[in-house]
Design an enzyme around this catalytic site. Sequence first.
Site, PDB file in Angstrom:
ATOM      1  N   ASP A  10      -8.552   1.071   5.322  1.00 53.55           N
ATOM      2  CA  ASP A  10      -9.215   0.900   4.149  1.00 53.55           C
ATOM      3  C   ASP A  10     -10.151   2.073   3.968  1.00 53.55           C
ATOM      4  O   ASP A  10     -10.953   2.379   4.781  1.00 53.55           O
ATOM      5  CB  ASP A  10      -9.884  -0.346   4.527  1.00 53.55           C
ATOM      6  CG  ASP A  10     -10.546  -1.016   3.036  1.00 53.55           C
ATOM      7  OD1 ASP A  10     -10.237  -0.369   2.072  1.00 53.55           O
ATOM      8  OD2 ASP A  10     -11.225  -2.095   3.374  1.00 53.55           O
ATOM      9  N   ASP A 104      -6.638   1.802  -2.416  1.00 54.80           N
ATOM     10  CA  ASP A 104      -7.416   2.216  -1.284  1.00 54.80           C
ATOM     11  C   ASP A 104      -7.277   1.501   0.151  1.00 54.80           C
ATOM     12  O   ASP A 104      -7.944   1.820   0.954  1.00 54.80           O
ATOM     13  CB  ASP A 104      -8.910   2.150  -1.421  1.00 54.80           C
ATOM     14  CG  ASP A 104      -9.474   0.763  -1.903  1.00 54.80           C
ATOM     15  OD1 ASP A 104      -8.648  -0.077  -2.010  1.00 54.80           O
ATOM     16  OD2 ASP A 104     -10.623   0.510  -1.850  1.00 54.80           O
ATOM     17  N   GLU A 105      -6.003   0.641   0.045  1.00 55.53           N
ATOM     18  CA  GLU A 105      -5.722   0.126   1.488  1.00 55.53           C
ATOM     19  C   GLU A 105      -4.326  -0.216   1.669  1.00 55.53           C
ATOM     20  O   GLU A 105      -3.748  -0.270   0.893  1.00 55.53           O
ATOM     21  CB  GLU A 105      -6.617  -1.534   1.438  1.00 55.53           C
ATOM     22  CG  GLU A 105      -6.348  -2.320   0.669  1.00 55.53           C
ATOM     23  CD  GLU A 105      -6.981  -3.611   1.042  1.00 55.53           C
ATOM     24  OE1 GLU A 105      -7.235  -4.129   2.135  1.00 55.53           O
ATOM     25  OE2 GLU A 105      -7.613  -4.139  -0.045  1.00 55.53           O
TER      26      GLU A 105
END
Length: 354
Positions: A10, A104-105
Amino acid sequence: MTQRKIIHVDCDCFYAAVEMRDDPTLRDVPLAVGGQGGRGVVTTCNYRARAFGVHSAMPGGEARRLCPGLVTVPPDMNRYRRVSQQVMAILRELTDLVEPLSLDEAFLDVSEVTDHRGSATLMAKYLRQRVRDEVGITISAGVAPNKFLAKIASDWEKPDGLFVIRPGDVESFVAALRVEKLFGVGKVTAGKLHDLGVSTCGDLQQVPVEDLLERFGKQGYRLREMAFGRDNREVVVSRIAKSVSVERTFSEDLPDKNACDSVMAALVANLNLRLRRKAGRKPIHKLFVKIRYSDFSTHTLERVRDQIQQPGLEDYQPLLDELVTNTARPVRLLGLGVRFRNDESPTTQLRLFE
């Protein structure tokens, strides 16, 4: 059944991290992306702003009341997508089994990866360092036997953290885990659980499943499974693998090209092991060699090699010889791989009047 090894990564305050990377004047101020104007909403913010109580989805006006010195910048989604692609490319160099959840993860299944001594913890450390060095932002990572626990672990030591839940630690970890940490448990569900005398997953384990189903419906069964740390979901790969590669980062730089030549055979053997694992292997279209020098400059050379089914050292050595022009330059990383032929794209040109 092989014990799964799952990593969840993350990016820390992703949009704000990209802004701070690209504009050093933003690094030491409370920063929000979005939230300008009368009706703007904060998309994300850095940790300096979070210390004032600012958080994502908060109206900009409220954020500025909480943090009078808040600096706001407009979102630049195209730039964030480009950075996300960089991060995901690094993840996919380690394994094809990558499931992005957002820009983003992502989850990675590294159960069959033999790099880094087969240690998911070492793999997570390696990914974090690669992203820091090459992308210029930080990621937090969680390592666990399943997706549910890996996602919790990645949030445990944020920002810029790594937390590992080993299979033998699952029972004690979940017993003390507060129910608010469970996915899908907001204020309302947490309140209902507290009414039952349940504060931790250990408490939740003691509630008969019939009572949970009666009070929470189907969610009751899922709550019980999470309370015991169980999650059988697989990492779902929606992206078709276009290549397979292996690479090795050396703890001490290789001093010259002769040293690179000496490790090529092992890299080729590792690549073919990975290729054999892939069911329904597609035809190879290109071979490539990648090299990263001690100054972190990276170079890749690829050549079309349609007739090769199982590439050997003799196929890769000419590419390395062509790529490395300075034979005395220290090397930090060496990698090689194949790109598959894409038979799904149309190659036939339509006639003018058809």
